[in-house]
Design a protein around this motif. Structure first.
Motif, PDB file in Angstrom:
ATOM      1  N   ASP A 166       0.840  -1.193   0.000  1.00  0.00           N
ATOM      2  CA  ASP A 166       0.000   0.000   0.000  1.00  0.00           C
ATOM      3  C   ASP A 166       0.881   1.251   0.000  1.00  0.00           C
ATOM      4  O   ASP A 166       1.714   1.429   0.892  1.00  0.00           O
ATOM      5  CB  ASP A 166      -0.900  -0.041   1.246  1.00  0.00           C
ATOM      6  N   ALA A 167       0.672   2.121  -0.965  1.00  0.00           N
ATOM      7  CA  ALA A 167       1.490   3.326  -1.080  1.00  0.00           C
ATOM      8  C   ALA A 167       1.068   4.417  -0.105  1.00  0.00           C
ATOM      9  O   ALA A 167       1.799   5.386   0.096  1.00  0.00           O
ATOM     10  CB  ALA A 167       1.428   3.870  -2.508  1.00  0.00           C
ATOM     11  N   GLN A 168      -0.117   4.273   0.501  1.00  0.00           N
ATOM     12  CA  GLN A 168      -0.620   5.264   1.455  1.00  0.00           C
ATOM     13  C   GLN A 168      -1.142   4.554   2.705  1.00  0.00           C
ATOM     14  O   GLN A 168      -2.326   4.631   3.046  1.00  0.00           O
ATOM     15  CB  GLN A 168      -1.728   6.110   0.815  1.00  0.00           C
ATOM     16  N   PRO A 169      -0.293   3.848   3.437  1.00  0.00           N
ATOM     17  CA  PRO A 169      -0.798   3.017   4.538  1.00  0.00           C
ATOM     18  C   PRO A 169      -1.375   3.819   5.695  1.00  0.00           C
ATOM     19  O   PRO A 169      -2.326   3.351   6.344  1.00  0.00           O
ATOM     20  CB  PRO A 169       0.440   2.218   4.970  1.00  0.00           C
ATOM     21  N   LEU A 170      -0.834   5.002   5.994  1.00  0.00           N
ATOM     22  CA  LEU A 170      -1.400   5.755   7.111  1.00  0.00           C
ATOM     23  C   LEU A 170      -2.785   6.283   6.761  1.00  0.00           C
ATOM     24  O   LEU A 170      -3.706   6.238   7.593  1.00  0.00           O
ATOM     25  CB  LEU A 170      -0.469   6.910   7.512  1.00  0.00           C
ATOM     26  N   HIS A 171      -2.957   6.765   5.545  1.00  0.00           N
ATOM     27  CA  HIS A 171      -4.287   7.186   5.098  1.00  0.00           C
ATOM     28  C   HIS A 171      -5.259   6.007   5.192  1.00  0.00           C
ATOM     29  O   HIS A 171      -6.389   6.168   5.682  1.00  0.00           O
ATOM     30  CB  HIS A 171      -4.204   7.703   3.663  1.00  0.00           C
ATOM     31  N   SER A 172      -4.830   4.837   4.761  1.00  0.00           N
ATOM     32  CA  SER A 172      -5.677   3.646   4.845  1.00  0.00           C
ATOM     33  C   SER A 172      -6.012   3.305   6.295  1.00  0.00           C
ATOM     34  O   SER A 172      -7.145   2.934   6.618  1.00  0.00           O
ATOM     35  CB  SER A 172      -4.975   2.453   4.192  1.00  0.00           C
ATOM     36  N   PHE A 173      -5.013   3.424   7.171  1.00  0.00           N
ATOM     37  CA  PHE A 173      -5.224   3.101   8.583  1.00  0.00           C
ATOM     38  C   PHE A 173      -6.239   4.048   9.217  1.00  0.00           C
ATOM     39  O   PHE A 173      -7.160   3.616   9.933  1.00  0.00           O
ATOM     40  CB  PHE A 173      -3.889   3.171   9.320  1.00  0.00           C
ATOM     41  N   LEU A 174      -6.101   5.341   8.962  1.00  0.00           N
ATOM     42  CA  LEU A 174      -7.013   6.320   9.545  1.00  0.00           C
ATOM     43  C   LEU A 174      -8.433   6.120   9.024  1.00  0.00           C
ATOM     44  O   LEU A 174      -9.406   6.212   9.792  1.00  0.00           O
ATOM     45  CB  LEU A 174      -6.515   7.738   9.251  1.00  0.00           C
ATOM     46  N   GLU A 175      -8.565   5.821   7.734  1.00  0.00           N
ATOM     47  CA  GLU A 175      -9.896   5.536   7.187  1.00  0.00           C
ATOM     48  C   GLU A 175     -10.489   4.292   7.837  1.00  0.00           C
ATOM     49  O   GLU A 175     -11.688   4.253   8.140  1.00  0.00           O
ATOM     50  CB  GLU A 175      -9.807   5.343   5.673  1.00  0.00           C
ATOM     51  N   GLY A 176      -9.662   3.269   8.043  1.00  0.00           N
ATOM     52  CA  GLY A 176     -10.132   2.053   8.679  1.00  0.00           C
ATOM     53  C   GLY A 176     -10.585   2.291  10.108  1.00  0.00           C
ATOM     54  O   GLY A 176     -11.609   1.750  10.555  1.00  0.00           O
ATOM     55  N   LEU A 177      -9.838   3.114  10.861  1.00  0.00           N
ATOM     56  CA  LEU A 177     -10.238   3.430  12.229  1.00  0.00           C
ATOM     57  C   LEU A 177     -11.591   4.133  12.256  1.00  0.00           C
ATOM     58  O   LEU A 177     -12.447   3.826  13.103  1.00  0.00           O
ATOM     59  CB  LEU A 177      -9.190   4.324  12.889  1.00  0.00           C
ATOM     60  N   ARG A 178     -11.792   5.072  11.348  1.00  0.00           N
ATOM     61  CA  ARG A 178     -13.076   5.779  11.325  1.00  0.00           C
ATOM     62  C   ARG A 178     -14.223   4.832  10.989  1.00  0.00           C
ATOM     63  O   ARG A 178     -15.332   4.966  11.527  1.00  0.00           O
ATOM     64  CB  ARG A 178     -13.006   6.944  10.334  1.00  0.00           C
ATOM     65  N   ARG A 179     -13.968   3.878  10.116  1.00  0.00           N
ATOM     66  CA  ARG A 179     -15.005   2.902   9.799  1.00  0.00           C
ATOM     67  C   ARG A 179     -15.292   2.006  11.008  1.00  0.00           C
ATOM     68  O   ARG A 179     -16.444   1.749  11.350  1.00  0.00           O
ATOM     69  CB  ARG A 179     -14.580   2.055   8.604  1.00  0.00           C
ATOM     70  N   LEU A 180     -14.247   1.527  11.660  1.00  0.00           N
ATOM     71  CA  LEU A 180     -14.435   0.666  12.824  1.00  0.00           C
ATOM     72  C   LEU A 180     -15.105   1.415  13.968  1.00  0.00           C
ATOM     73  O   LEU A 180     -15.842   0.819  14.761  1.00  0.00           O
ATOM     74  CB  LEU A 180     -13.090   0.115  13.280  1.00  0.00           C
ATOM     75  N   GLN A 181     -14.867   2.722  14.046  1.00  0.00           N
ATOM     76  CA  GLN A 181     -15.463   3.505  15.127  1.00  0.00           C
ATOM     77  C   GLN A 181     -16.989   3.574  15.020  1.00  0.00           C
ATOM     78  O   GLN A 181     -17.680   3.822  16.007  1.00  0.00           O
ATOM     79  CB  GLN A 181     -14.873   4.915  15.137  1.00  0.00           C
TER      80      GLN A 181
END
Length: 335
Positions: free
Chosen positions: A219-234
């Motif tokens: 993944d070329a943008q892993p932090l962006h992916s991580f933050l999006e994933g956290l918002r979804r899980l929230q």
């Protein structure tokens, strides 16, 4: 969240939810990884069995004895992601039991990228770190360090794939697979709506921040992916989260808020460094953020995480990568 302590050695915790938490020891500062056992009739599911090490194999022998079970009784092995401390024993257990191994297709691709027979990561990662300023003394340690994980993930399992939203029967209950990225591309959490239970692997951890790594070919943008994933899980109304490390916790939404804030603060720190110190290599940013007195294992994580933050700053137009004539890359604030 009532629990009964079945044993102190090995550590086995049985929760009123029906989940059994097994603490499989690790030879690193994380100390242990959580495996979860769910049983329904003659069906026995194991989530994230841990790395294939002599210590972990011995621990599982003791665990199964304490639980009155045999490895041959395992009918399914479910993997949240491809990292060795979660994935490693899956193929070995599959050979012994014939159990189906389930993971996301993206996680399987990442396992092949890192540990597959055609993987070139032990050469690709040093080359990647070299252009981002890592000194030779560190680079020389990387191939052997990466190759040291290969025995922990062999044999590779014959995997079947779960997709985001699939409903998975585990322990007599139906769990929804939730796929996120960032800590590991293709990471799966498992959500049981009626109880509010979430088996969340390393997507959300109660005390430490999950590592977010930029790796070549991933993944070329892993932090962006991580933050999006956290918002979804929230968005999930979680009552109890069962993580891959440390213990189950109930402060789920607050923990996600803290993780989101933590990464925004680290992005600001990195941006301020570029503003005050001028153009910096990723290695210079890494040592400013994490220090330089690390072992190779922690330095690899730190360097990959620094690169993930620099990639996110670049995505937000708060930093600009610059390629120099001799091939190395620095980052600077936009002019």
């Amino acid at each position: 969240m009532e629990l009964n302590i079945l044993s102190h050695e090995p550590e086995i915790l049985q929760y009123s939810s029906g989940l059994i938490q097994i603490k499989i020891p690790l030879d690193n500062p994380l100390r242990w990884v959580n495996s979860y056992v769910l049983q329904h009739g003659r069906e026995l599911a194991v989530i994230d069995p841990g790395p294939r090490t002599a210590r972990a194999e011995q621990e599982w022998e003791l665990v199964l004895q304490k639980l009155g079970m045999q490895v041959q009784e395992i009918t399914s092995i479910v993997l949240t992601h491809h990292h060795p401390d979660h994935y490693g024993l899956a193929g070995f257990f599959q050979e012994l039991s014939g159990a189906a191994v389930w993971m996301s297709e993206r996680a399987h691709q990442e396992a092949e990228l890192m540990w597959g027979k055609h993987s070139s990561m032990s050469a690709d990662l040093p080359a990647f770190f070299r252009i981002h300023g890592m000194p030779a003394a560190w680079l020389e340690q990387l191939p052997g360090h990466l190759d040291s994980f290969l025995p922990q993930v062999k044999p590779a399992p014959q995997a079947r794939f779960l997709r985001d939203g699939d409903v998975v029967p585990l322990g007599g209950r139906l769990w929804q697979a939730v796929q996120t990225h960032g800590h590991a591309p293709g990471h799966l959490s498992f959500w049981h709506a009626e109880s509010g239970d979430l088996i969340c692997g390393d997507a959300v951890l109660p005390q430490i921040s999950p590592n977010v790594s930029l790796l070549p070919g991933s993944d070329a943008q892993p932090l962006h992916s991580f933050l999006e994933g956290l918002r979804r899980l929230q968005e999930l109304p979680v009552r109890t989260a069962y993580p891959g490390h440390r213990n189950p916790f109930t402060h789920y939404r607050e923990r996600i808020d803290a993780l989101l804030a933590h990464h925004e603060e680290r992005l600001d720190t990195a941006a301020d460094l570029l503003q005050t110190a001028g153009p910096q290599s990723a290695f210079e940013v890494c040592t400013a953020l994490f220090g330089g007195r690390l072992g190779i294992h922690q330095m690899r994580f730190a360097m990959c995480e620094a690169l993930a933050h620099l990639a996110e700053l670049s995505r937000r137009s708060r930093a600009v990568p610059r390629e120099h004539p001799d091939g190395w890359i620095s980052f600077a604030v936009p002019e």
